[in-house]
Enzyme design. Structure first.
Site, PDB file in Angstrom:
ATOM      1  CB  VAL A 115      -0.942   0.037   1.214  1.00  0.00           C
ATOM      2  CG1 VAL A 115      -1.932   1.194   1.073  1.00  0.00           C
ATOM      3  CG2 VAL A 115      -1.685  -1.288   1.364  1.00  0.00           C
ATOM      4  CB  SER A 116       2.022   3.427  -2.555  1.00  0.00           C
ATOM      5  OG  SER A 116       2.584   4.706  -2.788  1.00  0.00           O
TER       6      SER A 116
END
Length: 847
Positions: free
Chosen positions: A417-418
């Site tokens: 997850v960015s």
């Protein structure tokens, strides 16, 4: 209900309270405002004691048990107010004497302490970029702790670190200190320590070689700052233990994270993916802590997004988006705690302004300029160690008679997850990167994710932090489900280098497989879109490169058994079998479950991807529900605390592992790593609900005495002849007038290396505003504020001279008036003695 026992008792007080209450009820029958106040709230557990102790004729406020404003009463007569004061005093005395009954289930305590560490010369942990070396502070890092205890039983401790991850050796040494202070009250079993995964904190505090190569080995200052800060935060929380309640709430936050490895996620079974609306977890789970006397005293929440809003080229220490969110939440509470007289519906969820005691005056612009002209820059002068801490903004704000509000934004399964939610683009063409390999023209170095403030990483950090803050604030204000039931915990050490894992098959027959000694694949060196690697490594590489195989073989060539175990990962670094000069990677991992009523916190020493985390949570929840325990027949909550109690890189699903993107290549123990975690956590869950003991397993090594460090120490600090430390060498222009929300002021000082004194719980930089009545300077912003940046530099790499640059971006919420910039520091003489200094700029005007 539970009776709260206190050491003293005052017999006349109950009669006095009964008498005053009787009079109040008599008055209430003839007074609408008084009856609205007293009749629904005769039980002391419903009264906000903080408010009552400061009751006044203007804007009195009542709050419910969750700490929310429910009633705003106005227009008391003096007689009514006197009786209310008498009655409230009785209630407070009863609460502190004896014989008071409370609905609170637990004792709760929260604490917080500075862990910023060395702000110069030390490589930052996270991106493994040798050139990313600390040279100042964006805002400070903290350890935040909560303790929840049964009145006469178990207790659990959870510490959230503004650090890249927790460290096995740090926890071992913290536990040693706690045992020396408290005996067996706090152990490795009931203390959990988790990192938020900021990539902008000092490195060198882990004990395994592979994690400290870029920091030139072990950094004792980074290590000590963490151990000291964690210990102090736990001591604070312990000392703050008081009767209270814990509430839980959850909700979806949609715009703070995207999947940075979507091609790997798509390799998961379609029927599994169809159960989920998004390819990342959008749920935030929040705990609200409410003290029986003081009301709300803190919140902790878990939400998945990487601490990579700040880029791999940033050199300022920063808590990244989660640290920013925590700062916003704590400042919001301080602001609104000072504004208790306002109903809840008028409380803003905007980013909080700086809280100060300063009252704006209406002097004209010309008068302010004339006043500022009298205050020219002061030469550098000696100072004391305590002067920096004494001038720190938040220590001046915090009330001495009540605990400070503590808010932590914790990490969970953030593996893929960015926070760079605009997507990944090529720097050269501006086009989207290759979907499967995150490359631009076949190379990974040009592919970068873009945050919402692109191209300004500081703005992206603020925005993603603000989004988490606003979500947390909404959950905080609406939290109503109370945690009730047992406090308990289970902990075990597991050797993941040779774990037998039983895999169930659809036909009912099981298969036994094994995990592998740790190894990292070629795609590990490719990095991610948050921070790409160098050379010609690419994500999704299942073959490797002949040249880099030769380089690898110089260090350690994996044998066929190891290569087959990790297949299809081509091994770049066989870290689990590299032991010179000491272990390169961990084998023994800490697994832990902390229980508070219907909440179960799974502490894992790694970064689980979205789907890996979902599988683990579902498996534990199923195990808990199938136990037959009536306490768990209702809704239960399971959250993952990531990067906890140690670090062992990533955990993907078996299917994601086959794709060998960065996360799969960084899954250390082979394709069955996740299955091993699920198996062992199911065992822990079963032992927890059946109240069975567990074998602790093999103890992890203590490698502290073997650590090597090649970081050059500070030899000495000097200034040019005739100059002093703290002198201003680039001052503000004369008659400078700046506007709020638009302008920036910059001042440069003669300085010394920040490693000489970390100024823990202090500040290197300060914005002060002139109190015109007595011509004194009041601190309003320091180096823990996002609008103030402290930058440190040397004119040459090995120079003994240095500069401190302080930049203040004037926020819209700053008060008009006369200001100056002040710098604190500590200089080292040739033979080791350190002396502190300070200096201030000329004054300027803000309108």
């Amino acid at each position: 209900m539970r009776k709260i026992h206190h050491p003293t008792s005052l017999p006349p007080i109950p009669f006095l309270c009964f008498y005053s209450q009787t009079l109040l009820l008599s008055f209430a029958s003839h007074s609408l405002s008084l009856s609205r106040f007293i009749v629904p709230f005769l039980l002391p557990s419903h009264i906000d004691q903080t408010y009552l102790s400061g009751l006044s004729l203007t804007n009195p406020v009542l709050r419910d048990q969750e700490g929310n404003v429910k009633v705003v009463i106005r227009n008391f007569t003096m007689m009514e107010l006197s009786l209310l004061r008498l009655w409230s005093t009785c209630i407070v005395l009863l609460l502190t004497s004896g014989g008071v009954y409370s609905n609170s289930e637990y004792f709760i305590g929260l604490g917080s302490y500075d862990i910023t560490g060395p702000a110069a010369d030390v490589n930052m942990m996270g991106y493994a970029n040798m050139e990313q070396v600390a040279s100042g502070i964006h805002f400070r890092l903290r350890a935040r702790t909560f303790i929840v205890s049964e009145p006469q039983g178990n207790r659990v401790v959870f510490v959230n670190l503004d650090a890249c991850m927790a460290s096995q050796i740090v926890k071992l040494k913290v536990i040693e200190r706690l045992k020396a202070r408290y005996g067996d009250l706090y152990t490795e079993k009931n203390v959990g320590i988790s990192g938020i995964h900021t990539h902008a904190g000092p490195g060198g505090y882990l004990q395994y070689v592979v994690y400290i190569v870029t920091s030139l080995g072990f950094v004792r200052q980074s290590f000590d700052a963490l151990v000291d800060g964690i210990e102090h935060s736990i001591i604070q929380a312990h000392d703050n233990l008081r009767p209270g309640s814990v509430f839980i709430n959850s909700g979806e936050l949609l715009d703070a994270g995207v999947n940075r490895s979507p091609s790997a996620y798509l390799n998961n079974p379609s029927e599994e993916r169809s159960k989920h609306k998004y390819d990342v977890d959008k749920e935030m789970t929040l705990l609200k802590f409410v003290d029986d006397q003081w009301g709300p005293v803190g919140s902790f929440n878990w939400f998945a997004t990487h601490g990579t809003s700040m880029s791999r080229t940033n050199s300022l220490i920063s808590g990244d988006n989660k640290g920013a969110a925590a700062r916003f939440m704590e400042d919001w509470f301080e602001q609104n705690n000072a504004e208790r007289s306002y109903p809840e519906e008028f409380i803003s969820d905007e980013i909080p302004r700086r809280v100060s005691s300063i009252i704006e005056n209406q002097d004209s612009h010309d008068e302010l300029l004339e006043l500022a002209s009298y205050f020219e820059s002061q030469p550098g002068r000696p100072a004391t160690r305590i002067s920096s801490a004494a001038r720190r903004v938040r220590s001046a704000l915090r009330k001495a008679d009540m605990p400070g509000f503590v808010s932590a934004f914790c990490q969970t399964n953030c593996g893929d997850v960015s926070p760079n939610v605009l997507g990944a683009f090529c720097l050269d063409t501006g086009l989207p990167c290759d979907f499967n390999h995150s490359t631009c023209g076949g190379r990974n170095e040009m592919c970068y994710g873009r945050g919402p403030g692109y191209p300004d990483e500081f703005e992206s950090t603020r925005i993603i932090g603000e989004r988490q803050f606003k979500m947390a604030l909404d959950l905080f204000s609406k939290a109503s489900e109370q945690l009730q039931g047992k406090v308990d915990y289970r902990h075990v050490y597991v050797d993941f280098s040779q774990l037998n894992v039983t895999l169930p098959k659809k036909d009912g027959i099981s298969e036994v497989v094994k995990t592998c000694p740790a190894a990292m694949g070629f795609a590990f060196a490719a990095g991610t879109t948050d921070g790409p690697g160098a050379f010609d490594f690419t994500q999704g590489d299942e073959k490797g490169n002949p040249f880099w195989r030769l380089v690898r073989n110089v260090l350690k060539k994996p044998d066929k058994k190891q290569s087959d175990c990790h297949y299809p990962k081509p091994i770049l670094l066989d870290t689990g079998e590299m032991t010179k000069p000491y272990d390169w990677a961990p084998s023994i991992l800490s697994l832990q479950i902390l229980r508070i009523g219907q909440l179960f916190i799974l502490s894992v020493p790694g970064e689980f991807t979205t789907m890996a985390g979902r599988r683990l949570r579902d498996a534990v929840k199923t195990q808990l529900k199938s136990s037959g325990n009536k306490e768990l027949s209702g809704e239960i909550h399971v959250v993952i605390a990531g990067l906890a109690n140690g670090y062992s890189q990533y955990v993907t699903t078996f299917e994601e592992y086959q794709v060998q993107r960065y996360e799969g290549a960084s899954t250390l123990y082979g394709p069955h790593t996740l299955s091993g975690y699920i198996q062992e956590f199911k065992k822990l869950s079963k032992s927890l609900v059946l109240d069975m003991p567990v074998e602790q397993g093999p103890q992890p090594p203590d490698l502290l005495d073997k650590q090597l460090s090649f970081l050059t120490p500070v030899m000495m600090d000097t200034t040019p002849d005739g100059d002093s430390f703290g002198d201003v060498i680039s001052d503000v222009p004369k008659n400078l007038s700046l506007k709020r929300g638009n302008d920036q002021v910059t001042v440069v000082f003669r300085s010394a290396c920040p490693r000489n004194d970390l100024l823990t719980e202090g500040t290197f930089a300060l914005v002060e505003r002139l109190e015109q009545k007595d011509k004194t300077w009041t601190p309003v912003y320091d180096d823990d504020d996002l609008c103030l940046r402290f930058k440190w530099s040397r004119p040459k790499k090995l120079s003994s001279r240095s500069h401190a640059t302080v930049e203040w971006r004037i926020p819209e919420t700053a008060s008009p008036g006369v200001y100056r910039i002040t710098h604190f520091g500590a200089a080292k003489k040739l033979f080791g003695s350190v002396h502190h200094f300070t200096g201030s700029s000329s004054a300027f005007v803000v309108t």
